[in-house]
Write a protein that holds these residues in place. Structure first.
Motif, short mmCIF file in Angstrom:
data_model
loop_
_atom_site.label_atom_id
_atom_site.label_comp_id
_atom_site.label_asym_id
_atom_site.label_seq_id
_atom_site.Cartn_x
_atom_site.Cartn_y
_atom_site.Cartn_z
N ARG A 1 0.91 -1.26 -0.12
CA ARG A 1 -0.08 0.04 0.15
C ARG A 1 0.82 1.22 -0.03
NH1 ARG A 1 -3.12 -2.85 3.78
NH2 ARG A 1 -2.33 -1.70 5.58
N GLU A 2 1.95 1.10 0.72
CA GLU A 2 3.02 2.54 0.91
C GLU A 2 3.78 2.66 -0.69
OE1 GLU A 2 5.18 1.48 4.14
OE2 GLU A 2 3.72 2.12 5.44
N GLY A 3 3.66 1.49 -1.47
CA GLY A 3 4.32 1.83 -3.05
C GLY A 3 5.30 0.85 -3.15
N HIS A 4 5.70 -0.01 -2.12
CA HIS A 4 6.91 -0.93 -2.59
C HIS A 4 6.23 -1.90 -3.51
CE1 HIS A 4 9.35 0.26 0.84
NE2 HIS A 4 8.05 0.59 1.70
N ALA A 5 7.43 -2.42 -4.53
CA ALA A 5 6.89 -3.41 -5.35
C ALA A 5 7.48 -4.67 -4.48
CB ALA A 5 7.56 -3.42 -6.43
N VAL A 6 6.49 -5.75 -4.11
CA VAL A 6 6.94 -7.16 -3.57
C VAL A 6 6.84 -8.25 -4.44
CG1 VAL A 6 6.29 -8.40 -1.62
CG2 VAL A 6 6.07 -6.07 -1.55
N LEU A 7 8.00 -9.05 -4.51
CA LEU A 7 8.05 -10.23 -5.29
C LEU A 7 8.30 -11.31 -4.17
CD1 LEU A 7 8.47 -12.10 -7.74
CD2 LEU A 7 10.78 -11.49 -7.68
N LEU A 8 7.30 -12.21 -4.37
CA LEU A 8 7.37 -13.21 -3.08
C LEU A 8 7.29 -14.53 -3.87
CD1 LEU A 8 4.60 -14.73 -2.00
CD2 LEU A 8 4.18 -12.43 -0.96
N THR A 9 8.06 -15.60 -3.27
CA THR A 9 7.79 -16.92 -3.71
C THR A 9 7.22 -17.74 -2.64
OG1 THR A 9 9.87 -17.56 -2.36
CG2 THR A 9 10.18 -16.59 -4.77
N THR A 10 6.51 -18.75 -3.18
CA THR A 10 5.80 -19.58 -2.44
C THR A 10 5.58 -20.98 -2.98
OG1 THR A 10 3.80 -19.84 -0.72
CG2 THR A 10 3.50 -18.58 -2.62
#
Lengths: 416, 311
Positions: free
Chosen positions: B183-192
């Motif tokens: 929401r704050e604008g970070h791009a998040v790449l997560l693996t799962t």
């Protein structure tokens, strides 16, 4: 640079949080000192290196030549390298610490001996050495005492108690009397003391400021012990860096906007500092408790830091080559024992075969031990020169092994 | 939406093995993108290339416009990485771990104190700041681990299996933090490899196996691609070699047949069930239990690869 110092402070803080392991590491070399003193202390003179003895013969008579020949005899030549010199040369050589012992035989020694006049042989010891001058002095004392006994035996003959004229034979009573005197000399301590040659004067002549070692053994083994302590400390503490690598802490550092060598350099410098400070305590203890005189403090400190740097680099290299801390520890132990032995950490290389002495000049442990020996002024360690290139070689080893270790660690980090 | 991570035709090989095989995707500002795949699918390898730890064999990566290998310090300044294992200094306190991360990521000295305090508050560890990490629970360590990656306020956050082995309370807390970061604008790449995590967190998902991207899209879009079909999971004496023959007019599709289990996709579970059971019985198979399920991302993965995410 500011970031590097921040990282270094954190690394040192981590080490200070675990004082028990530091104390443990420090205890190991102390334990070894104690063991070696017990093993090599009294009676540990087998396999002594050849001792350099200077002889000034002002008499040049029968007995002075006999004394010189005795020291130069095949039985003693293995231990003594006797060189006859004039007094000026003798002083010059002793002032430079190039001999262990100087024996001065006075003028008229032979005549005085047969005239039963009081005689003095001067013996000058090199106080920077501990064992060799002591042994030399004992040998000269023994020879002088033997001369005193001989004179006591011959005295009746030379004093005319028994006139050995060409056509006269000693009577049975005279021979019995002579036998009885000899028997008493060898059997009766009181009689022996009365007749012993007691005019041996032992003095010291030393280069520069007067130094006296309090312990014979420490001077021989301390350089090896100090180098060994640095091997133990650097190898043991390098385990933390390997754990940082395996746990991914280093990998995390390498994903940050800091050049990759910087975080490893901070760990490396912390390792060098911790090992150096520990070792300086050890040197102080060896000097204070056991009487070791390691030499110029600034140069000794430089030698310790250079050695710690080289050994830390090698320890990191080993850690970067092995899969886990257990394998790293096992490899380090093997390499440590091998390098330690070849370099003279366990037993001075002078006692070892010549190929080991040659090998010692080619490996970091050898440079370290020899450097400390040169600083303490051991003449048998070789000429005073060679300290500089050994320090340079240690520092070059440090830089090369560190750079290779960083490269290997970065490769390994991606597999974590 | 500004693209903060661009991965284009990425290949990484180890000898003959292609760990990553022509992978392309991008992640935008404020987006949570999930790389979904089983263990060994190539997710972690792809992330390590993005972080600059591992050089690619071919292809390109851009982090906020910077190539991690051509301009490593600029690219790394834009990313924060949280690996699978917590890589904290256990002999330092939570506060010191964060300060150390600040030193590594060149956070201005004047801002260190406020950032550390702010992050400790955000992850709920302000009251434990002066305690050594070795005394923390697993969940607390995971939260601190995430905070360590955030000290320099990265634009791109790489989270490698961030919720594995975390208790429900810590999972809820971490999920909340990740959503807030997006929401704050970070791009998040997560693996799962957890389909539920992907469904809960990710706006877009890439399904990866054997280093290849098999499908990509929003979670809703991918689920829609499966249609409104039901899943019948039958437990019994089934095996891979001879699944029962189902009547063609049912329109049923056998998604997987494993020893003891058969998974069948049908238009209507309630209508097809009696006939599927009859077909199984006719084939000499006994059925001990039947489950009717709605299709999920896991179903899609199963359809694409023939195996389940946790295989």
């Amino acid at each position: 640079m500011a970031r590097f110092t921040d990282l270094l402070v954190f690394e040192l803080k981590r080490r200070l949080r675990d004082p028990v392991s530091l104390v443990t590491w420090l205890a190991i070399p102390f334990f070894m000192v104690a063991v070696m003193v017990l093993v090599f202390g009294p009676g540990g003179t087998n396999g002594l290196p050849q001792m350099k003895v200077l002889l000034v013969d002002h008499d040049d008579g029968l007995l002075s030549r006999a004394l010189s020949s005795a020291l130069d005899s095949p039985q003693l030549a293995e231990y003594f390298d006797v060189r006859k010199v004039d007094e000026k040369t003798a002083k010059h050589e002793m002032d430079r610490g190039r001999a262990s012992l100087l024996v001065v035989i006075p003028e008229g020694f032979t005549k005085g001996f047969f005239d039963n006049a009081p005689l003095t042989i001067q013996v000058f010891r090199n106080p920077q050495e501990s064992i060799l001058p002591q042994i030399g002095e004992e040998v000269v004392t023994f020879l002088a005492d033997s001369g005193g006994l001989l004179r006591a035996v011959l005295q009746p003959l030379t004093a005319g108690v028994i006139d050995l004229g060409a056509d006269q034979r000693p009577t049975l009573a005279q021979i019995t009397d002579l036998s009885s005197r000899i028997y008493k000399l060898f059997d009766d301590p009181a009689a022996r003391n009365l007749t012993a040659f007691d005019h041996l004067k032992v003095e010291e002549r030393h280069p520069g400021e007067k130094k006296v070692s309090r312990s014979d053994v420490v001077g021989w083994f301390a350089p090896g012990i100090v180098a060994l302590a640095l091997l133990f400390l650097t190898n043991g503490q390098s385990q933390e860096v390997q754990e940082d690598l395996i746990s991914g802490r280093l990998a995390r550092a390498w994903t940050s906007a800091t050049p990759p060598a910087v975080p490893v350099a901070a760990k490396y410098v912390a390792l060098v500092l911790a090992a150096s400070v520990n070792t300086m305590f050890l040197v102080a203890a060896l000097a204070g408790v056991l009487g070791w005189r390691p030499g110029n403090p600034a140069l000794v400190a430089a030698q310790i830091v250079a050695t710690a740097a080289a050994f830390s680099g090698l320890a990191l290299l080993l850690r970067s080559l092995t899969r886990n801390p257990e394998a790293g520890g096992a490899a380090a132990s093997g390499v440590m024992v091998g390098l330690g032995f070849l370099g003279g950490c366990f037993v001075p290389t002078i006692f070892l075969p010549s190929f080991v002495q040659t090998a010692a000049d080619l490996i970091p442990t050898g440079w370290a031990v020899k450097g400390f020996l040169i600083l303490e002024g051991a003449t048998w360690a070789g000429a005073g020169g060679g300290f500089g290139w050994r320090i340079a070689a240690l520092l070059a080893t440090a830089v090369a092994s560190f750079l290779i270790a960083v490269r290997l660690m970065r490769r390994k980090a991606v597999a974590v | 939406m500004k693209r903060l991570l661009e991965v284009s035709n990425l290949v990484k090989t180890y000898g003959e093995r292609r760990a990553v095989d022509g992978l392309s995707f991008d992640v935008g500002e404020g987006e949570i993108y999930g790389l979904l795949g089983p263990n060994g699918a190539g997710k972690t390898t792809a992330i390590k290339v993005v972080t600059g730890l591992l050089p690619p064999t071919s292809g390109s990566v851009k982090v906020a416009g910077f190539d991690p290998f051509a301009e490593p310090l600029k690219a790394k300044a834009q990313l924060g990485w949280v690996g699978q294992e917590t890589s904290l200094y256990e002999d330092l306190t939570a506060d010191e771990n964060l300060r150390l991360a600040c030193a590594l990521t060149r956070v201005p000295r004047s801002e260190v104190r406020s950032r550390v305090a702010e992050l400790l508050e955000a992850i709920g560890l302000a009251d434990r700041a002066r305690e050594r990490v070795s005394s923390f629970s697993g969940g607390m360590k995971r939260r601190l681990h995430l905070a360590v990656a955030l000290v320099h306020r990265p634009k791109l956050l790489l989270l490698d299996e961030p919720l594995v082995g975390v208790d429900p309370q810590a999972r809820a807390h971490l999920t909340e933090v990740i959503e807030r970061l997006a929401r704050e604008g970070h791009a998040v790449l997560l693996t799962t490899h957890d389909m539920d995590d992907a469904q809960r967190l990710c706006g877009r998902v890439g399904i990866i196996d054997h280093g290849k991207l098999l499908a990509e899209g929003t979670v809703d879009g991918l689920q829609a691609s499966l249609g409104e079909r039901d899943l019948l999971r039958l437990d019994g004496d089934f095996d891979e070699s001879s699944p029962p023959a189902l009547p063609p007019e049912l329109g049923a599709e056998i998604l997987s047949a494993h020893p003891g289990e058969l998974l069948v996709s049908v238009d209507s579970g309630s209508e097809a069930l009696p006939r599927v059971l009859a077909a199984a019985e006719a084939g000499g198979r006994s059925v001990t239990r039947v489950t009717l399920e709605r299709p999920t991302l896991e179903t899609l993965f199963l359809k694409l690869t023939g195996r389940e995410l946790r295989d």
